[in-house]
Design a protein around this motif. Structure first.
Motif, PDB file in Angstrom:
ATOM      1  N   CYS A 102      -4.780  13.567  -0.506  1.00 36.16           N
ATOM      2  CA  CYS A 102      -5.732  12.823  -1.340  1.00 36.16           C
ATOM      3  C   CYS A 102      -5.406  11.332  -1.365  1.00 36.16           C
ATOM      4  N   LEU A 103      -4.130  10.992  -1.441  1.00 32.80           N
ATOM      5  CA  LEU A 103      -3.732   9.586  -1.425  1.00 32.80           C
ATOM      6  C   LEU A 103      -4.086   8.942  -0.089  1.00 32.80           C
ATOM      7  N   SER A 104      -3.899   9.673   1.003  1.00 29.31           N
ATOM      8  CA  SER A 104      -4.231   9.144   2.331  1.00 29.31           C
ATOM      9  C   SER A 104      -5.734   8.947   2.498  1.00 29.31           C
ATOM     10  N   VAL A 105      -6.523   9.932   2.057  1.00 31.81           N
ATOM     11  CA  VAL A 105      -7.982   9.813   2.153  1.00 31.81           C
ATOM     12  C   VAL A 105      -8.482   8.633   1.333  1.00 31.81           C
ATOM     13  N   ALA A 106      -7.968   8.487   0.112  1.00 34.14           N
ATOM     14  CA  ALA A 106      -8.384   7.372  -0.733  1.00 34.14           C
ATOM     15  C   ALA A 106      -7.997   6.038  -0.107  1.00 34.14           C
ATOM     16  N   PHE A 107      -6.828   5.994   0.521  1.00 35.53           N
ATOM     17  CA  PHE A 107      -6.368   4.757   1.155  1.00 35.53           C
ATOM     18  C   PHE A 107      -7.288   4.367   2.310  1.00 35.53           C
ATOM     19  N   VAL A 108      -7.619   5.339   3.166  1.00 34.02           N
ATOM     20  CA  VAL A 108      -8.497   5.056   4.309  1.00 34.02           C
ATOM     21  C   VAL A 108      -9.905   4.707   3.834  1.00 34.02           C
ATOM     22  N   TRP A 109     -10.390   5.408   2.828  1.00 35.39           N
ATOM     23  CA  TRP A 109     -11.730   5.144   2.288  1.00 35.39           C
ATOM     24  C   TRP A 109     -11.800   3.722   1.729  1.00 35.39           C
ATOM     25  N   GLN A 110     -10.758   3.334   1.003  1.00 33.82           N
ATOM     26  CA  GLN A 110     -10.749   1.989   0.460  1.00 33.82           C
ATOM     27  C   GLN A 110     -10.692   0.939   1.567  1.00 33.82           C
ATOM     28  N   LEU A 111      -9.891   1.216   2.590  1.00 33.71           N
ATOM     29  CA  LEU A 111      -9.785   0.257   3.694  1.00 33.71           C
ATOM     30  C   LEU A 111     -11.124   0.095   4.389  1.00 33.71           C
ATOM     31  N   TYR A 112     -11.888   1.187   4.497  1.00 36.77           N
ATOM     32  CA  TYR A 112     -13.225   1.112   5.108  1.00 36.77           C
ATOM     33  C   TYR A 112     -14.174   0.264   4.257  1.00 36.77           C
ATOM     34  N   THR A 113     -14.139   0.466   2.941  1.00 34.34           N
ATOM     35  CA  THR A 113     -15.030  -0.334   2.088  1.00 34.34           C
ATOM     36  C   THR A 113     -14.614  -1.802   2.064  1.00 34.34           C
ATOM     37  N   ILE A 114     -13.325  -2.072   2.225  1.00 37.40           N
ATOM     38  CA  ILE A 114     -12.891  -3.467   2.347  1.00 37.40           C
ATOM     39  C   ILE A 114     -13.465  -4.077   3.615  1.00 37.40           C
TER      40      ILE A 114
END
Length: 464
Positions: A102-114
């Motif tokens: 979950c932490l990894s998915v949230a990290f990648v998702w946030q990086l995409y929105t950035i």
């Protein structure tokens, strides 16, 4: 007869003398040669100063001389903070595997929105994205100041007797923060952001390294501390853990403002510099957050509270076996990090406040007005910290409320501004992520509210 056959052309002037015609051609050629190409002068930033002089009066766009290093400092300073200290709390519910996933998915998702925000920066001119998400920072910073003082006075009854109250420590933190906040614009605090980034990386690293080095205390359990029998309770607990993870990723709420300090042109758009800064800073952020979550959960299991997170747990478990100098250093790094992070998040708020004045008066804010506005905001932050000292317990609720701003809205912005082909890959991806983010946010808020209603809240209003 030949003269009658010639049709007169009145569309052009007939020169009276060949030399006059030659001068006219030279003037015409000269005029064309110095006319700038519309392609070169087309603004690619937020509205240029020539089109909107107000941009030159505001703290975000007053200085456009930033660079990749400045952007990296700001992103690191805003992305590493006190919120990471509660990550192991989420792991206590999700477990090792699901916590890391979950932490990894949230990290990648946030990086995409950035990445979306960085690419759309030229198209979303004038948007201030962050608002007032950090008003409670004075509570955490003031509380850490109090712990630092008690640690340094350990064993000295006279020194401890002179300690300030919780409210007074909040006031001390706020006064220091507002004193530093008199810097004129976001570019001028690049050095402050560098200090904040170094201290943020420093205290995160010290806490997880010392936690591993000192070993696990006896009786550590990796199962949830409270046994929940109802299905609703189990679902709510899982959603609350995901809300904590969502709260950790707050840093890109100031991405648009940071990119607004970078120069931009058609040949050298600002997103290239900005994206380099994002990549470097988020590599370092990942190197702090993942070890902090994993090592913190390994060392303390389910013993970590929402309020204080790893910092209070480390002090409680290993405070006596850790030297006074080392504990004082950890507290000092946290305090400095909070003070520096306050500046990055406060600058867009100052920008919003000054927009009102400059729009009405059509002139820059005088120095005394700018100072008064910043003191006003400091007073508001102090009031929130004193009135609601229990905000740390609301981490899942706050994470759910702010999640759309972090993970959903940028996806909808991409569809609205870039207009990808309907039902295409880009359109489907962003629509799916955006809708999932909104639904997920609603579920997090409902779960957090249900938990508060079920377990209650120690709402110690005005009793820090």
């Amino acid at each position: 007869m030949g003269e009658v056959a010639v049709e007169a052309d009145y569309s052009s002037d007939i020169p009276l003398h060949p030399s006059a015609s030659k001068r006219h051609e030279q003037q015409e050629h000269s005029a064309i040669s110095i006319t700038p190409s519309p392609e070169i002068t087309k603004p690619t930033n937020r509205q240029t100063y020539e089109h909107n002089p107000q941009e030159a009066w505001l703290p975000i766009t007053e200085s456009r001389n930033g660079n990749t290093f400045f952007a990296t400092f700001h992103i690191l300073c805003s992305g590493i903070g006190m919120q990471a200290l509660v990550l192991p709390v989420a792991f206590a519910t999700l477990g090792w595997a699901w916590g890391i996933i979950c932490l990894s998915v949230a990290f990648v998702w946030q990086l995409y929105t950035i990445w979306i925000l960085v690419r759309l920066h030229e198209s979303v001119a004038g948007i201030r994205y962050s608002r007032y998400l950090h008003l409670a920072m004075a509570a955490f910073g003031g509380g850490t100041m109090q712990l630092f003082f008690k640690t340094m006075c350990q064993g000295d009854a006279t020194c401890l007797a002179r300690s300030l109250s919780g409210t007074e420590w909040f006031l001390v933190f706020t006064c220091v923060a507002i004193l530093i906040a008199q810097m004129p614009n976001l570019n001028s605090i690049a050095g402050t952001s560098l200090i904040g980034a170094i201290t943020g990386v420093g205290f995160c690293t010290l806490i997880w390294v010392l936690s591993i080095n000192k070993g696990r205390p006896s009786g550590v359990s990796y199962s949830p501390s409270d046994v929940v029998k109802s299905d609703m309770g189990k679902i709510s607990r899982i959603l609350n853990a995901l809300g904590i993870i969502a709260l950790v990723f707050r840093g890109h709420n100031v991405v648009l403002e940071i990119q607004g300090t970078l120069p931009s042109s058609s040949k050298h758009p600002s997103y290239k510099r900005m994206w380099k800064g994002v990549i470097v800073s988020y590599i370092l952020i990942a190197m702090c957050q993942f070890p902090l979550a994993i090592a913190g959960f390994w060392a303390y299991g389910n013993q970590i509270p929402y309020n204080g997170g790893l910092l209070s747990t480390f002090s409680r478990v290993h405070g006596r076996s850790t030297s006074k100098v080392m504990m004082g250093l950890i507290y000092a790094l946290v305090i400095v990090s909070c003070l520096c992070t306050f500046q990055v998040y406060a600058m867009p708020v100052f920008d919003n406040l000054e927009i009102r004045y400059t729009s009405k008066k059509q002139q820059p804010c005088p120095r005394w007005v700018r100072t008064c506005l910043r003191i006003f905001f400091g007073g508001l932050a102090f009031f929130i910290a004193v009135a609601f000292p229990f905000l740390g317990s609301l981490a899942p609720l706050v994470g759910g409320i702010t999640l759309p701003l972090t993970l959903a809205y940028p996806c909808f912005m991409w569809i609205s501004l870039k207009k990808p082909r309907p039902n295409g890959a880009s359109w489907s991806l962003n629509l799916g992520l955006g809708c999932f983010g909104i639904v997920f946010s609603v579920l997090l808020v409902v779960a957090a509210a249900w938990t508060l209603a079920d377990k209650g809240l120690n709402a110690n209003f005005f009793k820090p």
